[in-house]
Write an enzyme that holds these catalytic residues in place. Structure first.
Site, PDB file in Angstrom:
ATOM      1  N   LYS A 115     -32.955 -13.667  71.437  1.00 27.60           N
ATOM      2  CA  LYS A 115     -33.479 -12.578  70.599  1.00 27.60           C
ATOM      3  C   LYS A 115     -33.032 -11.209  71.093  1.00 27.60           C
ATOM      4  CE  LYS A 115     -37.167 -14.795  68.155  1.00 27.60           C
ATOM      5  NZ  LYS A 115     -38.521 -14.814  67.655  1.00 27.60           N
ATOM      6  N   LYS A 219     -30.318 -22.396  64.444  1.00 33.82           N
ATOM      7  CA  LYS A 219     -31.655 -22.669  63.938  1.00 33.82           C
ATOM      8  C   LYS A 219     -31.920 -21.912  62.629  1.00 33.82           C
ATOM      9  CE  LYS A 219     -35.508 -20.496  65.701  1.00 33.82           C
ATOM     10  NZ  LYS A 219     -36.912 -20.370  66.070  1.00 33.82           N
ATOM     11  N   LYS A 222     -36.109 -16.751  60.355  1.00 30.55           N
ATOM     12  CA  LYS A 222     -36.529 -15.669  59.454  1.00 30.55           C
ATOM     13  C   LYS A 222     -35.585 -14.490  59.536  1.00 30.55           C
ATOM     14  CE  LYS A 222     -41.389 -16.470  60.481  1.00 30.55           C
ATOM     15  NZ  LYS A 222     -42.058 -16.288  61.761  1.00 30.55           N
TER      16      LYS A 222
HETATM   17  N1  AQP Z   1     -35.844 -23.835  62.405  1.00 28.68           N
HETATM   18  C1  AQP Z   1     -37.015 -24.329  62.780  1.00 28.68           C
HETATM   19  N2  AQP Z   1     -37.202 -25.664  62.820  1.00 28.68           N
HETATM   20  C2  AQP Z   1     -38.413 -26.191  63.192  1.00 28.68           C
HETATM   21  N3  AQP Z   1     -39.456 -25.427  63.538  1.00 28.68           N
HETATM   22  C3  AQP Z   1     -39.306 -24.085  63.509  1.00 28.68           C
HETATM   23  N4  AQP Z   1     -40.147 -23.068  63.791  1.00 28.68           N
HETATM   24  C4  AQP Z   1     -39.502 -21.896  63.600  1.00 28.68           C
HETATM   25  N5  AQP Z   1     -38.241 -22.122  63.195  1.00 28.68           N
HETATM   26  C5  AQP Z   1     -38.090 -23.474  63.136  1.00 28.68           C
HETATM   27  C6  AQP Z   1     -41.524 -23.259  64.223  1.00 28.68           C
HETATM   28  O1  AQP Z   1     -42.348 -22.449  63.415  1.00 28.68           O
HETATM   29  C7  AQP Z   1     -43.464 -22.019  64.215  1.00 28.68           C
HETATM   30  C8  AQP Z   1     -43.675 -20.565  64.013  1.00 28.68           C
HETATM   31  O2  AQP Z   1     -42.528 -19.837  64.372  1.00 28.68           O
HETATM   32  P1  AQP Z   1     -42.648 -18.288  64.558  1.00 28.68           P
HETATM   33  O3  AQP Z   1     -42.581 -17.608  63.291  1.00 28.68           O
HETATM   34  O4  AQP Z   1     -43.830 -17.944  65.341  1.00 28.68           O
HETATM   35  O5  AQP Z   1     -41.450 -17.931  65.491  1.00 28.68           O
HETATM   36  P2  AQP Z   1     -39.966 -18.294  65.515  1.00 28.68           P
HETATM   37  O6  AQP Z   1     -39.790 -19.636  66.121  1.00 28.68           O
HETATM   38  O7  AQP Z   1     -39.330 -17.168  66.239  1.00 28.68           O
HETATM   39  O8  AQP Z   1     -39.500 -18.327  63.981  1.00 28.68           O
HETATM   40  P3  AQP Z   1     -38.139 -17.871  63.413  1.00 28.68           P
HETATM   41  O9  AQP Z   1     -38.067 -18.272  62.024  1.00 28.68           O
HETATM   42  O10 AQP Z   1     -37.013 -18.315  64.278  1.00 28.68           O
HETATM   43  O11 AQP Z   1     -38.243 -16.311  63.450  1.00 28.68           O
HETATM   44  P4  AQP Z   1     -37.240 -15.255  64.003  1.00 28.68           P
HETATM   45  O12 AQP Z   1     -36.045 -15.301  63.122  1.00 28.68           O
HETATM   46  O13 AQP Z   1     -38.010 -13.982  63.888  1.00 28.68           O
HETATM   47  O14 AQP Z   1     -36.918 -15.645  65.397  1.00 28.68           O
HETATM   48  C9  AQP Z   1     -43.185 -22.413  65.659  1.00 28.68           C
HETATM   49  O15 AQP Z   1     -43.953 -23.566  65.955  1.00 28.68           O
HETATM   50  C10 AQP Z   1     -41.731 -22.753  65.641  1.00 28.68           C
HETATM   51  O16 AQP Z   1     -41.440 -23.768  66.582  1.00 28.68           O
END
Ligand code: AQP
Length: 358
Positions: A115, A219, A222
């Site tokens: 990140k 992955k 968002k």
């Molecule tokens: N690609 C994914 N596959 C499976 N699980 C996922 N999670 C996130 N992306 C995937 C799971 O969703 C939960 C909440 O995630 P979060 O929003 O708290 O944080 P994150 O993992 O940082 O989500 P993003 O989408 O990847 O956001 P950004 O782009 O901001 O970094 C968690 O249980 C996570 O495992």
């Protein structure tokens, strides 16, 4: 084995663009757990601000995650739903954990590296300390089970390390105050009484990590600048179909067994998504689709995704038309969450030795 009362804790950040990965890796798995153990599902807005959030959008994104929880089937009569900033114990315990965790532990966290990217010096201190706040979220409720996607595994290991170090550093004090729980498996590493449980991660089986539709090695996220890389929980049926149609693939037909997916990340991802949405596994999907072209598989995946996601999307839309109802659910949840976290923090303050003058 744990001597603690089983309790599920998990959370999702209100950072917009809630997607299929969040649904499969996290939210959809919360639903059955609420019938198995007392469960707490949080909208982690303190985590969200570790990266810049437009204040005008943050409240709406908080309601959106709440609506996704409710629309997916989390019942506020069974589980506690609230937003993190409303229960001050999270921030307080996170500070104490900042003083327990070691710099070396946090330096190893791959999510921070991903990140922060190349501009590490410009990342917020909060982003670096993100995993200690996550440990506090879970342990303020002495959470024993945490359903998360595979990407969060390393953070949960850190939560276990923090709990273990706290239990060890303060073991005499915990016994003296009589606030511990007998350790069912005392060892050289763990004292006879524990204050914090050693949390179990519950990582999804099939498709624990949903990958980008544009690049099977990244992955689904968002923050990916390409909207075509993810299926958003706000996408309508046409948009879902379009994104699956445009998903990157290779020219080969689908293989007959899982072994054949190993060097084909995009095919592996799409088969995994199908299996997760269908509640089956990749082998079963390949039994039906092995040898067939993507031109046949993609429409089937599209129909399945639309059938599973559209009712959720529609219910989210309906709920978001009544923000007052969502806020009332969050308020009630915050009160219930506080009732659990406050006594835990009262004990933590005593354990650490803070002078209570009030
Ligand atoms: N690609 C994914 N596959 C499976 N699980 C996922 N999670 C996130 N992306 C995937 C799971 O969703 C939960 C909440 O995630 P979060 O929003 O708290 O944080 P994150 O993992 O940082 O989500 P993003 O989408 O990847 O956001 P950004 O782009 O901001 O970094 C968690 O249980 C996570 O495992």
């Amino acid at each position: 084995m744990t001597a603690f009362q089983p309790r599920v804790f998990s959370g999702v950040q209100p950072t917009g663009n809630l997607h299929l990965g969040n649904y499969i890796g996290a939210i959809s798995r919360f639903v059955p757990l609420q019938d198995e153990m007392p469960s707490i599902f949080c909208v982690v807005d303190l985590h969200a601000i570790t990266a810049w959030q437009n204040p005008k959008e943050l409240s709406q994104a908080t309601r959106e995650v709440t609506a996704a929880y409710l629309a997916s089937g989390i019942d506020p009569k069974k589980a506690i739903i609230f937003n993190q900033s409303q229960v001050k114990e999270h921030a307080e315990l996170a500070w104490i954990f900042n003083c327990i965790a070691r710099m070396g532990w946090l330096n190893r966290m791959t999510q921070f590296k991903e990140k922060a990217g190349k501009n590490k010096e410009n990342a917020s201190v909060g982003l670096f300390a993100y995993p200690t706040l996550m440990a506090a979220d879970i342990l303020a409720y002495r959470g024993t089970h945490v359903p998360v996607g595979d990407d969060q595994k390393q953070h949960l290991e850190l939560t276990r390390d923090i709990a273990q170090k706290f239990n060890n550093d303060f073991s005499d004090r915990i016994q003296e105050l009589g606030v511990g729980v007998p350790n069912p498996t005392p060892s050289n590493e763990l004292p006879p009484e524990l204050f914090f449980p050693i949390t179990e991660p519950l990582i999804a089986g099939e498709a624990a990590r949903i990958m980008s539709l544009r690049d099977g090695t990244k992955k689904m996220s968002k923050s990916d600048p390409s909207d075509l890389s993810r299926i958003n929980l706000t996408d309508d049926a046409d948009m879902i179909a379009k994104k699956i149609r445009k998903a990157k693939t290779d020219p080969e037909p689908l293989p007959g067994d899982v072994e054949g997916l190993k060097t084909r990340p995009e095919a592996d991802n799409l088969v995994g998504i199908y299996a997760a949405l269908d509640g089956s596994n990749k082998q079963t999907v390949l039994k039906d689709f092995g040898g067939r072209q993507f031109s046949e598989f993609k429409p089937a995946l599209s129909d399945l995704a639309v059938a599973k996601l559209t009712p959720i999307t529609e219910e989210m839309r309906r709920l978001l038309e009544s923000p007052g109802e969502i806020d009332a659910i969050l308020k009630d949840g915050a009160e219930k969450a506080s009732e659990i976290a406050e006594p835990v923090l009262r004990d933590v303050r005593k354990i650490v030795g803070f002078l209570d003058v009030r």
